[in-house]
Design a protein around this motif. Sequence first.
Motif, PDB file in Angstrom:
ATOM      1  N   THR A 251       9.381  67.879  53.483  1.00 27.12           N
ATOM      2  CA  THR A 251      10.509  66.769  53.396  1.00 27.12           C
ATOM      3  C   THR A 251      11.400  67.392  52.099  1.00 27.12           C
ATOM      4  OG1 THR A 251       8.993  65.763  51.836  1.00 27.12           O
ATOM      5  CG2 THR A 251       8.919  64.890  54.122  1.00 27.12           C
ATOM      6  N   ARG A 252      10.889  68.577  51.551  1.00 26.70           N
ATOM      7  CA  ARG A 252      11.477  68.898  50.263  1.00 26.70           C
ATOM      8  C   ARG A 252      12.724  69.948  50.550  1.00 26.70           C
ATOM      9  NH1 ARG A 252       8.299  69.429  45.119  1.00 26.70           N
ATOM     10  NH2 ARG A 252      10.152  70.149  44.251  1.00 26.70           N
ATOM     11  N   THR A 253      13.759  69.607  50.585  1.00 26.29           N
ATOM     12  CA  THR A 253      14.761  70.782  51.076  1.00 26.29           C
ATOM     13  C   THR A 253      15.207  71.718  49.952  1.00 26.29           C
ATOM     14  OG1 THR A 253      16.510  68.867  50.939  1.00 26.29           O
ATOM     15  CG2 THR A 253      15.526  69.292  53.211  1.00 26.29           C
ATOM     16  N   GLY A 254      15.226  73.064  50.375  1.00 24.08           N
ATOM     17  CA  GLY A 254      15.683  73.750  49.467  1.00 24.08           C
ATOM     18  C   GLY A 254      17.033  73.912  49.298  1.00 24.08           C
ATOM     19  N   VAL A 255      17.742  74.230  50.674  1.00 22.04           N
ATOM     20  CA  VAL A 255      19.039  74.428  50.734  1.00 22.04           C
ATOM     21  C   VAL A 255      19.350  73.886  52.231  1.00 22.04           C
ATOM     22  CG1 VAL A 255      20.948  76.087  51.400  1.00 22.04           C
ATOM     23  CG2 VAL A 255      19.081  76.752  49.812  1.00 22.04           C
ATOM     24  N   VAL A 256      20.526  72.786  52.188  1.00 24.67           N
ATOM     25  CA  VAL A 256      20.948  72.249  53.534  1.00 24.67           C
ATOM     26  C   VAL A 256      22.448  72.629  53.594  1.00 24.67           C
ATOM     27  CG1 VAL A 256      21.311  70.063  54.652  1.00 24.67           C
ATOM     28  CG2 VAL A 256      19.428  70.160  52.951  1.00 24.67           C
ATOM     29  N   LEU A 257      22.846  73.203  54.784  1.00 24.05           N
ATOM     30  CA  LEU A 257      24.021  73.543  55.333  1.00 24.05           C
ATOM     31  C   LEU A 257      24.440  72.532  56.460  1.00 24.05           C
ATOM     32  CD1 LEU A 257      23.648  77.416  55.697  1.00 24.05           C
ATOM     33  CD2 LEU A 257      24.430  75.984  53.621  1.00 24.05           C
ATOM     34  N   THR A 258      25.576  71.840  56.166  1.00 20.05           N
ATOM     35  CA  THR A 258      26.124  70.823  56.888  1.00 20.05           C
ATOM     36  C   THR A 258      27.541  71.086  57.448  1.00 20.05           C
ATOM     37  OG1 THR A 258      24.980  69.122  55.816  1.00 20.05           O
ATOM     38  CG2 THR A 258      26.408  68.362  57.486  1.00 20.05           C
ATOM     39  N   ASP A 259      27.515  71.501  58.810  1.00 21.78           N
ATOM     40  CA  ASP A 259      28.679  72.020  59.479  1.00 21.78           C
ATOM     41  C   ASP A 259      29.468  72.751  58.623  1.00 21.78           C
ATOM     42  OD1 ASP A 259      30.594  71.746  61.641  1.00 21.78           O
ATOM     43  OD2 ASP A 259      31.483  69.987  60.942  1.00 21.78           O
ATOM     44  N   ILE A 260      29.029  73.879  58.434  1.00 23.38           N
ATOM     45  CA  ILE A 260      29.771  75.064  57.561  1.00 23.38           C
ATOM     46  C   ILE A 260      30.688  75.604  58.463  1.00 23.38           C
ATOM     47  CG2 ILE A 260      29.424  76.890  56.245  1.00 23.38           C
ATOM     48  CD1 ILE A 260      28.709  74.437  54.680  1.00 23.38           C
ATOM     49  N   ARG A 261      31.872  75.850  57.778  1.00 24.87           N
ATOM     50  CA  ARG A 261      32.972  76.762  58.597  1.00 24.87           C
ATOM     51  C   ARG A 261      33.620  77.468  57.741  1.00 24.87           C
ATOM     52  NH1 ARG A 261      34.179  74.886  63.776  1.00 24.87           N
ATOM     53  NH2 ARG A 261      32.802  72.864  64.235  1.00 24.87           N
TER      54      ARG A 261
ATOM     55  N   GLU B 248      24.061  71.885  50.057  1.00 27.98           N
ATOM     56  CA  GLU B 248      23.305  71.288  49.111  1.00 27.98           C
ATOM     57  C   GLU B 248      22.255  72.122  48.670  1.00 27.98           C
ATOM     58  OE1 GLU B 248      20.871  67.778  50.189  1.00 27.98           O
ATOM     59  OE2 GLU B 248      22.930  66.692  50.671  1.00 27.98           O
ATOM     60  N   ILE B 249      21.824  72.206  47.265  1.00 26.91           N
ATOM     61  CA  ILE B 249      20.681  73.007  46.998  1.00 26.91           C
ATOM     62  C   ILE B 249      19.815  71.986  46.118  1.00 26.91           C
ATOM     63  CG2 ILE B 249      20.057  74.779  45.333  1.00 26.91           C
ATOM     64  CD1 ILE B 249      22.323  76.450  46.140  1.00 26.91           C
ATOM     65  N   LYS B 250      18.464  71.894  46.755  1.00 29.46           N
ATOM     66  CA  LYS B 250      17.571  71.159  46.093  1.00 29.46           C
ATOM     67  C   LYS B 250      18.325  69.568  45.899  1.00 29.46           C
ATOM     68  CE  LYS B 250      13.783  72.779  43.417  1.00 29.46           C
ATOM     69  NZ  LYS B 250      13.498  73.204  41.976  1.00 29.46           N
ATOM     70  N   GLY B 251      18.633  69.107  47.083  1.00 28.19           N
ATOM     71  CA  GLY B 251      19.287  67.863  46.886  1.00 28.19           C
ATOM     72  C   GLY B 251      20.485  67.581  46.171  1.00 28.19           C
ATOM     73  N   ARG B 252      21.085  68.682  45.440  1.00 25.55           N
ATOM     74  CA  ARG B 252      22.422  68.518  44.823  1.00 25.55           C
ATOM     75  C   ARG B 252      23.462  68.989  45.634  1.00 25.55           C
ATOM     76  NH1 ARG B 252      23.820  71.436  39.552  1.00 25.55           N
ATOM     77  NH2 ARG B 252      22.571  72.900  40.622  1.00 25.55           N
ATOM     78  N   ALA B 253      24.660  68.435  45.653  1.00 26.35           N
ATOM     79  CA  ALA B 253      25.822  68.899  46.350  1.00 26.35           C
ATOM     80  C   ALA B 253      26.303  70.058  45.545  1.00 26.35           C
ATOM     81  CB  ALA B 253      26.967  67.672  46.455  1.00 26.35           C
ATOM     82  N   VAL B 254      26.645  71.184  45.982  1.00 26.72           N
ATOM     83  CA  VAL B 254      27.106  72.519  45.059  1.00 26.72           C
ATOM     84  C   VAL B 254      28.236  73.093  45.820  1.00 26.72           C
ATOM     85  CG1 VAL B 254      24.575  73.045  44.397  1.00 26.72           C
ATOM     86  CG2 VAL B 254      25.636  74.007  46.300  1.00 26.72           C
ATOM     87  N   THR B 255      28.718  72.261  46.862  1.00 29.41           N
ATOM     88  CA  THR B 255      30.017  73.026  47.650  1.00 29.41           C
ATOM     89  C   THR B 255      31.059  73.313  46.662  1.00 29.41           C
ATOM     90  OG1 THR B 255      29.239  71.246  49.290  1.00 29.41           O
ATOM     91  CG2 THR B 255      31.280  72.578  49.714  1.00 29.41           C
ATOM     92  N   ASP B 256      31.214  72.555  45.659  1.00 35.22           N
ATOM     93  CA  ASP B 256      32.514  72.808  44.916  1.00 35.22           C
ATOM     94  C   ASP B 256      32.104  73.314  43.440  1.00 35.22           C
ATOM     95  OD1 ASP B 256      34.419  71.795  46.756  1.00 35.22           O
ATOM     96  OD2 ASP B 256      33.657  69.905  46.156  1.00 35.22           O
ATOM     97  N   LEU B 257      30.966  73.747  43.336  1.00 32.86           N
ATOM     98  CA  LEU B 257      30.430  74.355  41.886  1.00 32.86           C
ATOM     99  C   LEU B 257      30.776  75.877  41.865  1.00 32.86           C
ATOM    100  CD1 LEU B 257      27.069  72.275  41.356  1.00 32.86           C
ATOM    101  CD2 LEU B 257      29.513  71.655  40.746  1.00 32.86           C
ATOM    102  N   ASP B 258      30.923  76.318  40.615  1.00 28.32           N
ATOM    103  CA  ASP B 258      30.903  77.863  40.479  1.00 28.32           C
ATOM    104  C   ASP B 258      29.337  78.259  40.620  1.00 28.32           C
ATOM    105  OD1 ASP B 258      33.182  78.021  39.513  1.00 28.32           O
ATOM    106  OD2 ASP B 258      32.800  77.496  37.646  1.00 28.32           O
ATOM    107  N   PRO B 259      29.454  79.687  41.138  1.00 32.59           N
ATOM    108  CA  PRO B 259      28.170  80.480  41.499  1.00 32.59           C
ATOM    109  C   PRO B 259      26.960  79.982  40.268  1.00 32.59           C
ATOM    110  CG  PRO B 259      29.890  81.871  42.003  1.00 32.59           C
ATOM    111  CD  PRO B 259      30.472  80.510  41.150  1.00 32.59           C
TER     112      PRO B 259
END
Length: 364
Positions: free
Chosen positions: A6-16, A67-78
């Motif tokens: 149930t603990r997600t490391g990385v979640v990709l949702t409809d990535i284009r 999402e990485i560890k439950g945190r939205a990172v799409t717009d964050l710097d590397p």
Amino acid sequence: MMRDATRTGVVLTDIRKSFGSLEVIHGIDLKITEGSFVVFVGPSGCGKSTLLRMIAGLEEVTDGEIEIKGRAVTDLDPSDRGIAMVFQSYALYPHMSVRDNLAFGLKMARTPEAEIEARVRAASAILKIDPLLDRRPGQLSGGQRQRVAIGRAIVRKPDVFLFDEPLSNLDAELRVSMRIEIARLHRELGNTMIYVTHDQTEAMTLADVIVVLRDGRIEQTGSPREVYENPANVFVAGFIGSPRMNLLAARWAGDGSVQVGAVRVPVSPEIGKPSGDKITLGIRPEHLLVSSAGEGMLQAKVDFSEYLGGTQFLYCQTDDGQSIIAEHRSPVPVDAGDTVHFSWDSAQLRLFDSAGIRIHGSQR
Ligand SMILES: Nc1ncnc2c1ncn2[C@@H]1O[C@H](COP(=O)(O)OP(=O)(O)OP(=O)(O)O)[C@@H](O)[C@H]1O
Ligand SMILES: [Mg+2]
């Protein structure tokens, strides 16, 4: 290691992803359990590196959420994503010592000196590179350089490690030992790792989950055993395995059998009638057994034979002109020019419909 699914490391949702007007990643959905080792495989140009670079933040997504560890990172710097990436090319600073290469990212992040020292020491102990700390990258072997590149990722204590073909510049022997080191590293650190490779053995041995990509889409996601034993479609069947699964054009003959050339092959009675009559019969090379002639067996002529010591690969042509590869393990050699008959356990047959999708029931 126990992992909580149930603990997600990385979640990709409809990535284009599009480059200019050309879309190369066409809507990828993927949930990666925290702590798992995920391997991306697929033909050259299918989008493995692009996907990895989007997770890293080195490439912007055209659409979709990460999402990485439950945190939205799409717009964050590397640097704010909690990731560290290891490249095929190592990308070490040539004018800096190994120690400074390891410490550089932490210095930039203004990590206190004592903390940097502790982390560099811990990483070099894990990778056994302490004796190399005062050398420059130019004074290291390829394998040592790759170890430093991995060390630079470790000191950052990332949530997720991203590897893009990290071993492909190494010779065969080093690849094997580095592969085992990476497996050990995963076991010791327990982080989520995403790893891109062309190497079938690396994919099969390292992965908890293999993601098979083609042309910017996921063809199948599953454990190495799942994708090997029950490929979802003819593409995966033909991609996973070396040599690949044999795929023979066949026709549905009704009453629990299929027709391959002149031979009627009984299949599992659980298999329902497919929508079309044209089907593909899949069987792995190791499941074809050279036998004395008999009813319902494929007859084939051996074009080439490769002797590998423990095993022998036979490259054959069936009676109806289809190519087939068999792995022959008997001490009785088979030579080019021989005619052979193959038998098999029908539980090992996989059937695919006219669209190339595995027909339900053609699995254990
Ligand atoms: N900067 C770019 N500009 C335009 N097209 C690109 C760019 N980077 C990648 N592509 C295209 O996107 C597609 C996916 O490329 P990518 O590098 O992700 O493939 P790959 O699966 O990593 O291949 P390989 O196994 O050869 O490394 C390819 O068709 C490639 O030509
Ligand atoms: Mg690539």
